[in-house]
Design a protein around this motif. Structure first.
Motif, short mmCIF file in Angstrom:
data_model
loop_
_atom_site.label_atom_id
_atom_site.label_comp_id
_atom_site.label_asym_id
_atom_site.label_seq_id
_atom_site.Cartn_x
_atom_site.Cartn_y
_atom_site.Cartn_z
N ALA A 1 -96.78 36.66 80.92
CA ALA A 1 -97.78 36.20 79.97
C ALA A 1 -99.11 35.89 80.62
CB ALA A 1 -97.27 34.94 79.25
N SER A 2 -99.17 35.86 81.95
CA SER A 2 -100.42 35.49 82.59
C SER A 2 -101.42 36.63 82.61
CB SER A 2 -100.17 35.06 84.02
OG SER A 2 -99.33 33.96 84.06
N ASN A 3 -100.99 37.84 82.34
CA ASN A 3 -101.90 38.98 82.37
C ASN A 3 -102.63 39.09 83.71
OD1 ASN A 3 -103.16 41.21 81.27
ND2 ASN A 3 -104.97 40.03 80.74
N ASN A 4 -101.85 38.97 84.77
CA ASN A 4 -102.45 38.90 86.09
C ASN A 4 -101.51 39.63 87.02
OD1 ASN A 4 -103.43 38.16 88.55
ND2 ASN A 4 -103.44 35.98 88.15
N LYS A 5 -102.01 40.63 87.73
CA LYS A 5 -101.12 41.44 88.58
C LYS A 5 -100.38 40.57 89.58
CE LYS A 5 -103.89 45.52 88.64
NZ LYS A 5 -104.92 46.18 89.40
N TRP A 6 -101.10 39.62 90.16
CA TRP A 6 -100.48 38.81 91.19
C TRP A 6 -99.35 37.97 90.60
CZ3 TRP A 6 -101.78 39.74 96.06
CH2 TRP A 6 -103.01 40.36 96.30
N LEU B 1 -97.56 38.68 88.08
CA LEU B 1 -96.45 39.58 87.76
C LEU B 1 -95.63 39.86 89.00
CD1 LEU B 1 -95.43 40.95 85.30
CD2 LEU B 1 -96.76 42.95 85.90
N TYR B 2 -96.32 40.13 90.11
CA TYR B 2 -95.62 40.33 91.37
C TYR B 2 -94.71 39.16 91.67
CZ TYR B 2 -97.50 44.33 93.94
OH TYR B 2 -97.78 45.56 94.41
N GLY B 3 -95.29 37.96 91.56
CA GLY B 3 -94.52 36.77 91.89
C GLY B 3 -93.31 36.61 90.98
N ALA B 4 -93.51 36.88 89.69
CA ALA B 4 -92.39 36.72 88.76
C ALA B 4 -91.29 37.73 89.04
CB ALA B 4 -92.90 36.87 87.34
N MET B 5 -91.68 38.97 89.32
CA MET B 5 -90.66 39.99 89.60
C MET B 5 -89.86 39.65 90.83
SD MET B 5 -90.55 42.30 87.39
CE MET B 5 -91.13 41.47 85.97
N ARG B 6 -90.61 39.23 91.87
CA ARG B 6 -89.91 38.88 93.10
C ARG B 6 -88.96 37.73 92.85
NH1 ARG B 6 -94.99 38.30 97.15
NH2 ARG B 6 -94.97 40.35 98.08
N SER B 7 -89.42 36.77 92.09
CA SER B 7 -88.58 35.60 91.84
C SER B 7 -87.33 35.97 91.07
CB SER B 7 -89.40 34.57 91.07
OG SER B 7 -88.60 33.47 90.79
N ALA B 8 -87.49 36.83 90.06
CA ALA B 8 -86.32 37.22 89.29
C ALA B 8 -85.30 37.91 90.19
CB ALA B 8 -86.74 38.15 88.15
N ALA B 9 -85.77 38.85 91.01
CA ALA B 9 -84.84 39.54 91.91
C ALA B 9 -84.15 38.56 92.83
CB ALA B 9 -85.61 40.59 92.72
N GLN B 10 -84.93 37.63 93.34
CA GLN B 10 -84.37 36.69 94.31
C GLN B 10 -83.31 35.81 93.67
OE1 GLN B 10 -87.47 34.45 96.15
NE2 GLN B 10 -86.20 32.63 96.27
N ILE B 11 -83.63 35.23 92.52
CA ILE B 11 -82.67 34.28 91.93
C ILE B 11 -81.39 35.00 91.52
CG2 ILE B 11 -82.29 32.73 90.01
CD1 ILE B 11 -85.09 31.89 90.15
N ALA C 1 -100.79 31.32 93.97
CA ALA C 1 -99.67 30.48 93.57
C ALA C 1 -98.61 31.28 92.85
CB ALA C 1 -100.15 29.32 92.70
N GLY C 2 -98.65 32.58 92.99
CA GLY C 2 -97.59 33.39 92.41
C GLY C 2 -97.62 33.32 90.89
N PHE C 3 -96.45 33.12 90.30
CA PHE C 3 -96.39 33.18 88.84
C PHE C 3 -96.99 31.94 88.21
CE2 PHE C 3 -93.00 30.15 88.32
CZ PHE C 3 -92.31 30.22 89.51
N MET C 4 -97.35 30.95 89.01
CA MET C 4 -97.91 29.73 88.41
C MET C 4 -99.43 29.72 88.46
SD MET C 4 -95.56 26.74 89.83
CE MET C 4 -95.32 27.10 91.52
N THR C 5 -100.05 30.85 88.89
CA THR C 5 -101.47 30.82 89.16
C THR C 5 -102.29 30.42 87.96
OG1 THR C 5 -100.96 32.74 90.49
CG2 THR C 5 -103.24 32.10 90.35
#
Lengths: 304, 373, 415
Positions: free
Chosen positions: C150-155, C157-167, C253-257
């Motif tokens: 929902a942030s409409n921000n490439k960075w 999105l990167y953070g969210a994808m990485r986090s999903a894979a990690q968790i 700040a990744g997905f919290m930016t």
């Protein structure tokens, strides 16, 4: 096998690193934080043998000028790389006694304005060394905060002019005296200009008469030839530039003389130059003390 | 079915970023996480130092040289002073030479502390950064004692030094050196040997000697690839030939020769070598000598030009000065080592992930003030 | 516990006319509110704790100005965050942007319903307590991906994808490790797991050192399982060395930016709630929960004396190279030892189980998490995956089989 050695080396090195941080955690007395402003890091002080103040030339922060010792030589102004020092001087009259500095040098110039723009200053300390009287120095006062006299309502013009109280005025001359001297200087300059005009007019009149005579001769000759008379333009440019040429020559000669004297940088005495009456006809510039490398055009002083 | 074609994404690590060391803009073309092209965009810190120097007298340029590479200001001033002195043929007293070496090497230690700490910060280890800065504070205290300023000194003048060192300086420096080796051992324990750090830095961004020499990389980044070029050894200036020190080279201890870990480790070793040099210089420091006796009254180098190179903590710092006899240079050019070091990032950064690009950038140790001048 | 509270409410004469279902409903709300309050207070304390611990490890002081020794710093920060402007990026998906942080927070807080704080303080005594906790805490992934998208921000999105894979990839070793413990106990009920760890026994069943019967001392396999679980849990809550999703030096700040003000406070709150949850699980499953490490009051006295003597020896004989050790731990243990010997009542209280021991254990696990964070650099995404699939997963499977073999060897199960 490298798989297992990887895991074991990982565990050992990670535990090693954790020991370091744990070691610091149980020694909270070793913290390096200072609770400013209750605890302040001591400023290094040293006496480098110049001046009687122990804290001379320690850390480089705000500039300070002992105005009583300033002779208005403008060496600091010339040495500043960012042109943040602005000095205005007027020559003292022949009967005036401004005083002497702490090194028993007679002060010959009245410094009516000595401003240093601390917002431009880059704290390089180049201005303190050429001073012949050691009156400008950097103080270890590093706090630019001020709790008093803070005007909250300033116009943008005031803010620009004052740079937030960062333009330091060191001259102790009262504004009235400054205005007086400025008025005097203007009067003298006006008189000089008037005299120059008068001289020019006289020379022009002489030249015009000469031209009129020539014209008459030409006319008579032209009457015979039947041509229209031409105006002879008087070469006024020559008259104006003539007094200036000797001025430049004199300063150059003066500089070379100074070089031959081979005066070291630290102890400079003011060259005794013939101080003449500020008469309008003479335009020699009494040499200001040139202490060091000054070929650039910043050395022009105001003549009274 | 053919290969799945994924679009390349252009990612902008903008001028404001916690990890580019200064205002550097990197345009990354990435395919997922893998970077295919890096284009650095510089100029955000350009202050026209070289043009400005054409209007300043020689002694006034000294503070400005420090402001280019603000993390190693003594090194910049030293190089500039030596360039002008060589042009004028000034002979320096021994005490000045020894003191200059002490300050240059202390500055090298301080600059490498920032490089080491910032590299740790780039890969995520926040604590070693603070430890490195604690040591740097001690060095800055020494500089403050000597020159009055902590970061930008205007201390190494053409022909000498601004002031002599105060009493107590030599003792304090010895004290600093006695504690320093223990600290370096600590950094090795917490960061250099750390397995996670090795995973992040070893085998990453391998720079072969050919690539390094082609792009003009100098300094610890070059020596990390195994090339033994150190200007203090190849063209000794000042009195460096009197000191006994090693030039550390990258040997691929944890990966291949020329990876980021090697460049980082060369800096760690250089810190101990610089400490050795400082100790030798302090032992041999002549007590007599006036540091201002050789400063000329007027600095007017004879007509001609000179290119003088010295070893900055980042590499080869060169000054090219053209003079026509006046007291203002006609042209002053500064060859900044970080500029050439940065140019190699496209070559060695291709094919790595974004996190690795940041690690490679950290290992090159750039300072934007020097790149943009 | 809800029943107890309801009974207590009905015991008042004024309220005796209330229907029992109403009392039950009221106590339900009160317990839920208490859990929220606990989570919020916990976040405030942990933020201060983290700042101080990180500061001491970095040779500095941390907050010192706001309140004595900076104790009110978090309150000041919370007030600051509350009064910030609420910025929603223009092209952001508004619904997901607003809902994302709340999903994460609710998923973290709701799991506390099954956590026993002491033998009586337990909101919902569920027979599938452990399963409930693990499954509800996985909903956090949903919230993270929602926020990143929902942030409409490439960075982001990167953070969210990485986090999903990690968790998702770390769920597996974590789950299998917990199953190893369940195999020993035979029940998923958290209260039962704790009660099975009472009393004292030998280290690893045969080495004659008297230690409490906690599962971490049960067998070398469960000892290993504890560390595998701790590492996996660090990755679940996105903390260094696994904090790629919020990598400060790479993705800001990744997905919290893009979240500011109150929304960012919600993220922070949920991060510390997750960390507390993980610490609670470690304490419950491996460290004996609210069981006291001392069986009786004599054990308390002897135990603390041993601790004090060890601390004394440490401070005298084990010197580190730069500086001396702090005297606060030594002084504290000395005071407690003297109090235990002088006042048997104090010793009895120390020996009795309860919320004090639970919080001590949880606190020490959280301290370990902070210790990890401030010492280690960050792992790259593919290295993270490597650790999960190629190191932790085989280890957890070996654990499971090893525990079964161990239990057969010690005679706890018969074939």
């Amino acid at each position: 096998m490298s798989y297992f050695s990887n895991i074991s080396s990982a565990i050992t090195t990670l535990v090693d690193g954790m020991k370091v941080t744990m070691g610091y955690f149980v020694r909270p007395r070793e913290h390096v934080t200072l609770q400013y402003p209750d605890e302040v890091w001591p400023i290094p002080t040293r006496n480098i043998g110049v001046g009687e103040i122990d804290s001379y030339n320690t850390i480089r922060s705000k500039l300070h000028v002992d105005f009583e010792d300033c002779i208005g030589c403008k060496a600091c102004e010339r040495a500043c790389p960012v042109d943040c020092i602005d000095i205005e001087t007027f020559k003292a009259g022949p009967e005036e006694d401004i005083g002497t500095t702490k090194n028993d040098t007679k002060i010959k110039l009245r410094v009516t304005s000595f401003t240093i723009d601390m917002s431009e200053c880059m704290f390089c300390d180049l201005c303190t060394h050429p001073c012949p009287e050691d009156c400008i120095r950097m103080t270890p006062d590093y706090q630019f905060i001020s709790n008093d006299n803070v005007k909250l309502e300033v116009t943008p013009e005031e803010r620009w002019r004052d740079r937030g109280h960062l333009i330091y005025q060191f001259s102790k001359v009262s504004p009235i005296e400054r205005a007086q001297r400025q008025a005097e200087a203007e009067k003298v300059a006006a008189a000089k200009a008037a005299a120059m005009e008068a001289k020019k007019a006289a020379a022009a009149k002489v030249a015009a008469e000469k031209a009129a005579v020539e014209q008459a001769a030409l006319e008579s000759a032209a009457h015979e030839a039947g041509e229209a008379p031409e105006m002879v333009t008087t070469p006024t440019a020559n008259v104006e530039s003539a007094p200036e040429a000797p001025q430049i020559l004199e300063t150059v000669v003066e500089e070379e003389a100074m070089e031959k004297l081979d005066i070291p940088m630290e102890t400079i005495t003011i060259a005794e130059a013939p101080v003449e009456n500020p008469a309008p006809t003479e335009t020699t510039a009494p040499p200001e003390t040139s202490t060091d490398t000054e070929d650039s055009s910043k050395g022009e002083t105001e003549n009274g | 079915m053919g290969r799945l074609h994924a679009e390349e994404m252009v990612l902008n690590m903008g001028p404001q970023h916690p990890s580019t060391h200064g205002v550097l803009r990197l345009k990354l073309r990435t395919d997922g996480e893998i970077v295919s092209h890096i284009e650095p965009v510089i100029g955000y810190l350009h202050r026209s130092f070289e043009k400005h120097a054409e209007n300043l007298e020689y002694q006034m340029i000294t503070p400005f040289t420090g402001r280019c590479d603000y993390l190693a200001a003594m090194g910049s001033e030293h190089g500039y002073a030596m360039a002008v002195e060589k042009m004028m043929g000034i002979e320096l007293p021994e005490r000045v030479e020894y003191l200059r070496v002490i300050f240059a090497e202390l500055q090298r230690i301080a600059s490498h502390l920032v490089a080491v700490g910032a590299f740790g910060l780039d890969v995520g280890a926040i604590t070693p950064f603070i430890y490195c800065f604690r040591e740097r504070e001690l060095i800055l205290d020494l500089f403050e004692m000597a020159s009055g300023a902590r970061l930008l000194y205007n201390y190494i003048w053409i022909g000498g030094l601004a002031h002599d060192v105060p009493p107590g300086f030599v003792e304090k420096t010895y004290e600093f050196l006695d504690n320093f080796d223990k600290r370096v051992a600590e950094y090795n324990q917490i960061l250099t040997g750390n397995k996670i750090f090795i995973e992040r830095a070893a085998d990453i961004g391998v720079m072969t000697p050919e690539v390094a020499l082609t792009y003009g990389v100098t300094g610890p980044s070059l020596r990390g690839s195994g090339v033994n070029i150190d200007i203090r050894r190849t063209e000794p200036y000042s009195i460096y030939d009197r000191f006994d020190f090693d030039v550390p080279l990258g040997q691929g201890l944890q990966g291949t020769i020329g990876d980021s870990w090697d460049r980082y480790y060369v800096r760690v070793l250089e810190m101990t070598e610089s400490a050795k040099i400082v100790r030798q210089a302090l032992d041999q420091l002549p007590v007599e000598g006036d540091v201002k006796s050789a400063i000329p009254r007027r600095i007017r180098p004879p007509k001609g030009e000179i290119y003088f190179r010295s070893e900055n903590p980042r590499g080869e710092l060169g000054y090219y000065i053209v003079s026509n006899g006046k007291n203002v240079p006609v042209r002053l050019k500064m060859r900044s080592p970080a500029f050439s070091n940065l140019s190699v990032i496209n070559e060695i950064g291709q094919g790595w992930m974004i996190s690795d690009v940041i690690a490679i950038l950290g290992s090159l140790d750039i300072v934007l003030g020097e790149i943009d001048r | 516990m809800i029943q107890l509270l309801a009974n207590w409410i009905l015991s008042f004469d004024i309220l005796s006319g209330m229907a029992s279902s109403v009392a039950w409903g009221l106590s339900l709300f009160i317990v839920a509110a208490l859990i929220f309050v606990f989570v919020a207070l916990n976040a405030i304390v942990l933020v201060y704790f983290e700042r101080k611990v990180s500061a001491f490890m970095q040779v500095r002081l941390g907050p010192m100005r706001v309140g004595k020794f900076g104790t009110l710093q978090t309150v000041a920060d919370a007030l600051k965050l509350l009064q910030k402007e609420d910025i929603i990026p223009r092209m952001a998906d508004k619904v997901l942007f607003v809902v994302g942080p709340w999903v994460i927070l609710i998923a973290s807080v709701v799991t506390f319903a099954a956590i026993p704080f002491s033998d009586t303080l337990l909101a919902a005594n569920m027979n599938i307590g452990l399963f409930y906790v693990v499954s509800i805490s996985s909903i956090v992934v949903l919230g993270i991906v929602m926020s990143g998208w929902a942030s409409n921000n490439k960075w982001s999105l990167y953070g969210a994808m990485r986090s999903a894979a990690q968790i998702i990839s770390y769920e597996i070793p974590v789950g299998i490790t917990l199953i190893a413990v369940v195999a020993v106990v035979g029940s998923l009920n958290l209260q039962t797991i704790i009660e099975a760890q009472g009393g004292t026994g030998n280290l690893f069943h045969w080495i004659p050192i008297p230690l409490p019967n906690w599962f971490i001392f049960h067998s070398p396999f469960l000892f290993l399982a504890a560390f595998v679980y701790l590492i996996g849990a660090t990755a679940e809550i996105n903390r260094t060395p696994f904090d790629i999703p919020e990598a400060e030096s790479e993705l800001v700040a990744g997905f919290m930016t893009e979240f500011s003000g109150l929304r960012w406070a919600l993220f922070f709150l949920s991060e510390y709630a997750n960390a507390t949850l993980v610490a609670f699980l470690v304490a419950i499953v491996f460290l004996g929960g609210w069981q006291s490490p001392f069986a009786d009051y004599e054990g308390t006295q002897i135990g603390f004396s041993i601790i004090t003597i060890v601390a004394l020896m440490w401070s005298f004989f084990v010197r580190t190279k730069t500086g001396r050790l702090s005297v606060y731990p030594l002084g504290l243990s000395l005071i407690i030892t003297i109090a235990a010997w002088l006042f048997p009542g104090f010793a009895i209280w120390m020996a009795s189980p309860g919320i004090f021991w639970m919080l001590m254990k949880v606190g020490s696990i959280i301290f370990m998490l902070m210790w990890f964070r401030w010492t280690f650099p960050r792992l790259r995404v593919d290295q993270l995956m490597y650790v999960s699939w190629k190191v932790l997963l085989p280890l957890s499977l070996i654990n499971l089989m090893g525990v079964a073999v161990w239990m057969w060897l010690t005679g706890e199960i018969q074939f």
